[in-house]
Design a protein around this motif. Structure first.
Motif, PDB file in Angstrom:
ATOM      1  N   TYR A   1      -3.539   1.463   8.282  1.00 17.87           N
ATOM      2  CA  TYR A   1      -2.297   1.891   8.915  1.00 17.87           C
ATOM      3  C   TYR A   1      -1.553   0.675   9.420  1.00 17.87           C
ATOM      4  O   TYR A   1      -2.146  -0.346   9.797  1.00 17.87           O
ATOM      5  CB  TYR A   1      -2.570   2.871  10.056  1.00 17.87           C
TER       6      TYR A   1
ATOM      7  N   SER B   1      -0.617   8.293   0.575  1.00 18.48           N
ATOM      8  CA  SER B   1      -0.094   7.677   1.793  1.00 18.48           C
ATOM      9  C   SER B   1       0.880   8.642   2.458  1.00 18.48           C
ATOM     10  O   SER B   1       1.391   9.575   1.828  1.00 18.48           O
ATOM     11  CB  SER B   1       0.599   6.342   1.475  1.00 18.48           C
TER      12      SER B   1
ATOM     13  N   GLU C   1      -6.161   3.473  -4.320  1.00 16.67           N
ATOM     14  CA  GLU C   1      -5.285   4.195  -3.412  1.00 16.67           C
ATOM     15  C   GLU C   1      -5.248   5.672  -3.776  1.00 16.67           C
ATOM     16  O   GLU C   1      -5.080   6.040  -4.939  1.00 16.67           O
ATOM     17  CB  GLU C   1      -3.870   3.618  -3.469  1.00 16.67           C
TER      18      GLU C   1
ATOM     19  N   THR D   1      -2.377   4.838   4.756  1.00 14.26           N
ATOM     20  CA  THR D   1      -2.791   4.897   3.352  1.00 14.26           C
ATOM     21  C   THR D   1      -4.289   5.143   3.264  1.00 14.26           C
ATOM     22  O   THR D   1      -5.075   4.510   3.980  1.00 14.26           O
ATOM     23  CB  THR D   1      -2.444   3.588   2.610  1.00 14.26           C
TER      24      THR D   1
END
Length: 825
Positions: free
Chosen positions: A596, A645, A642, A630
């Protein structure tokens, strides 16, 4: 619009910003049913106001994923039977979040659902049966399961149908075979599933065909066989496909024949055979038939070269689907060629021989109907002696012809690089050759040497074989996230300079492209910054050259769906904390990582989260700050992927204090100080006061650099409550409030209700008054009076006012004072 003015009391809430390390203990499940699970836990030892947030994963049937309780005995209902649920209980003490505790349990799946209320056949064709079914009136179910069995055959594999569907068509059946169709409702997943009793029906797909002959541009004759069953008569209708409801009756000529006339050329018609019983008709056979299109009647030559020719032609009267263009030379070197021209009436021929007569034929086509051919002859321009003409180019071959050279006895034809092709001698009578065994995408030079007494220069031409198309595009589902896709493809055969790779969303709003060098990056690519839960088409083409000389292969494509955003922020949103929750992710990884950072700032230290705990509390944040959060999955080798987000603000802090200053009969100054924490981020203040009976607007937005407001037009001897709070984005802080009383006598008036044309005035009585009088004067010069009112009257309404006008209201106590009020309609 009516504005109702009420007195609002707002109480100040103070939140202590500290980290709470407490959690619930001994979280136990009990009293499990098919739709509910009871949760109990021990009360914590700490003192203060306790509340608990219960997070449910997966969500309940109605979509709820979190609930709030103040009790340590809580039953979660509305669950799906036979389902595994994870419950996370988060303790809050005086509004400060502590640690979370989890437990997992399964709902029961003993309840057997009711079957569908009905199952009926709505239509059949030669290879399909269409069904309609009605959901059960009672019982819990997740889906339907359908099977079908042909007469004398075995049952099909089960077909799962979504619970929201009410129709289904079974395709790929065999004509004239009776099928038994069975359907049940299903509750629960996998081995825990429970099935209702079976509902069945039968149907036989029958493929009846109309025979349509004698088709011209305006006429067709329809012949049919007698249909089985009981009915009074048979009826044939026809309708233009573009207007299918405008049916016309075909003219019966007896003997199961009828004709349709007055039709349009090259047009699709829907021909329907009905059986008629007692005035009701039933469509049994529906068939499409085109009329014969009109031929082309004229043409133009737009351009002629040595190897090319461009022509156009007039569109004939009536409709058509496309044109078929064929051409044949008179030199015997080039075979006849056919090309389909769709949506255009121009065509360019390529690869022609110089100085050659070509017979060109154009045919108009509509469905299975063709016009007579329109034919003409055109000659290409003369060519260079021994000049090379490229006839066709494929992946591994190049076909050429070459012009005659005077006095040549023969020709030496070669290609460079030679690859598997070799030098070839050819006679003067056959001036064409096909090189085979070439490499896709490779650039070649074709050389023709004329063997003649004057030793002429060689003729050359450079040409590239067709680029090989890349192989299948594949992807690993673990490499697909809400914002990123990673994919690979099988390398194209032959020479590859580079690949053009692109991605475009289904609605076209998102589009990216890139070039991939196979030498440095192989056959793998990725795209980021994508929208979650969106369908994308990925395209890979093999490419060579640049600018006008660039050539590309046919594209290889695939559709990929990005995942939905898995991150959510749970309520309540705190001043210094955010509670993040996400759906469990399936895949080969060891743990989650949650990073973050303030919007546009550097990331703070990330959290490492267990794979089995999809929830994390982030503490010690700045009030009112927007954070980019994220989520990653982390593999055993440290590889991070990833997964989604989200941007979220924390709740801003309220002003530290409010001070009331300079109070008079009709005014008061409100002064406040900013939030206590210097790290607090906010956009503006919001000020309110009640009752709202003055000239100052309420509520009022105040810029963040201003910390005082004067309230004007207040009522004497009246108690007011003032609140001030901060706003950050769409989030409001808790409020600071203060009370004060204006000076003056107890006689006070109020504007109670305002519309576009009325004012309702109310007042507290003056004990010495013998009556009251009210005068209203508007900025539009309107003057109204109430007349004499009794001493017991406490309110009065003026009507017939003009909208949007500022009025001065003078309320006089007879034998006492006068109060002045101001109000806009």
């Amino acid at each position: 619009m009516t504005q109702l003015i009420i007195l609002v009391f707002v109480f100040l809430t103070t939140i202590t910003h500290k980290v709470n390390s407490e959690s619930v203990q001994n979280l136990v499940v009990s009293d499990i049913t098919t739709i509910s699970i009871r949760l109990t836990w021990n009360l914590p030892s700490v003192t203060g106001t306790l509340s608990y947030y219960v997070f449910i994963s997966p969500a309940k049937v109605d979509g709820t994923s979190s609930e709030i309780t103040t009790s340590n005995d809580y039953t979660v209902d509305g669950l799906l039977q036979g389902t595994t649920y994870t419950f996370t209980v988060l303790l809050f003490v005086d509004g400060v979040a502590g640690e979370s505790t989890q437990v997992t349990a399964n709902t029961l799946s003993d309840a057997v659902p009711d079957p569908p209320s009905s199952l009926t056949v709505t239509a059949t064709t030669g290879d399909s049966i269409s069904l309609a079914f009605t959901p059960p009136t009672v019982g819990v179910y997740d889906s339907y399961r359908l099977t079908y069995t042909p007469s004398g055959g075995s049952e099909s594999d089960p077909i799962t149908i979504n619970r929201d569907e009410t129709t289904y068509t079974i395709d790929g059946l065999t004509s004239d075979v009776e099928y038994t169709i069975s359907m049940v409702t299903v509750s629960g997943p996998g081995a825990l599933a429970k099935f209702s009793t079976t509902v069945t029906t039968t149907a036989t797909p029958v493929d009846f065909v109309l025979t349509i002959t004698g088709v011209s541009g305006s006429f067709m004759l329809v012949t049919w066989e007698d249909l089985p069953g009981s009915y009074d008569s048979t009826k044939i209708t026809y309708a233009d496909e573009s207007d299918p409801t405008n049916e016309l009756d075909a003219v019966s000529v007896g003997g199961n024949q009828a004709f349709a006339s007055g039709l349009s050329p090259g047009t699709a018609y829907i021909v329907t055979q009905y059986t008629v019983s007692g005035g009701n008709k039933n469509a049994v056979v529906i068939q499409k038939q085109y009329t014969k299109p009109n031929p082309v009647t004229s043409h133009s030559i737009l351009a002629v070269g040595e190897n090319t020719m461009t022509i156009s032609w007039s569109d004939p009267v009536g409709g058509n689907e496309y044109y078929r263009v064929s051409y044949a030379p008179d030199n015997g070197l080039t075979p006849e060629s056919n090309d389909v021209v769709d949506g255009s009436n121009t065509f360019e021929f390529e690869g022609l021989d110089p100085g050659t007569d070509y017979t060109i034929t154009i045919v108009t086509v509509a469905g299975n109907q063709e016009s007579e051919g329109y034919e003409f002859t055109q000659t290409t321009l003369p060519g260079t002696p021994a000049g090379i003409n490229i006839k066709s180019v494929n992946y591994t071959s190049i076909q050429i012809s070459f012009n005659e050279y005077p006095q040549a006895t023969n020709y030496l034809v070669s290609i460079s690089p030679a690859d598997s092709a070799s030098e070839v001698y050819t006679s003067t009578d056959i001036r064409q050759h096909t090189f085979t065994g070439l490499i896709p995408g490779r650039e070649y030079t074709v050389i023709v040497s004329s063997q003649a007494p004057d030793n002429p220069e060689d003729q050359t031409k450079t040409v590239r074989t067709k680029l090989g198309m890349s192989g299948e595009i594949t992807y690993d589902q673990d490499n697909i996230t809400p914002n990123i896709v990673v994919f690979s493809w099988v390398a194209a055969d032959g020479d590859v300079e580079y690949y053009d790779v692109s991605i475009v969303s289904q609605d076209g709003s998102i589009s990216y492209s890139k070039t991939v060098n196979p030498t440095t990056h192989g056959t793998t690519a990725s795209f980021s910054s994508l929208a979650p839960e969106t369908t994308y088409t990925i395209s890979v083409v093999t490419a060579a050259g640049s600018g006008d000389s660039k050539v590309v292969s046919y594209p290889q494509t695939i559709q990929i769906n990005t995942l939905p955003t898995v991150l959510t922020v749970s309520q309540p949103i705190g001043e210094t904390y955010l509670l993040l929750q996400w759906s469990p992710i399936v895949g080969d990884f060891d743990e989650y990582k949650l990073s973050y950072s303030p919007s546009g700032g550097d990331p703070d230290s990330p959290f490492t989260v267990s794979k089995t705990t999809p929830i994390q509390l982030i503490n010690n944040l700045n009030p009112g700050e927007a954070y980019l959060i994220t989520l990653y999955t982390v593999a055993s080798d440290g590889t991070e992927l990833e997964r989604g987000s989200i941007e979220q603000r924390t709740k801003p802090q309220p002003p530290s204090s409010i001070t009331i200053d300079s109070v008079s009969e009709t005014t008061s100054k409100v002064i406040w100080t900013g939030p206590a924490l210097s790290s607090n981020v906010f956009d503006k203040y919001l000020l309110t006061y009640s009752p709202v009976n003055g000239l100052t607007q309420s509520p009022m937005e105040v810029p963040s650099d201003i910390s005082k407001v004067v309230l004007e037009g207040l009522t004497p001897a009246t108690s007011y409550t003032v609140t001030v709070q901060t706003i950050s984005g769409t989030l409001h802080s808790s409020v600071q409030q203060e009370e004060f009383t204006t000076t003056g006598t107890s006689f006070a008036g109020y504007i109670i209700e305002v519309t576009e044309t009325t004012l309702w005035i109310k007042w507290s009585p003056d004990i010495d008054a013998t009556g009251y009088q009210i005068r209203v004067i508007g900025t539009n010069s309107i003057f109204l009076e109430s007349g004499d009112l009794s001493s017991t009257t406490k309110s009065y309404t003026f009507t017939g006012l003009d909208s949007g006008i500022r009025y001065s209201i003078f309320l006089s106590a007879v034998g006492g004072s006068t109060i002045t009020l101001y109000q806009y309609t």
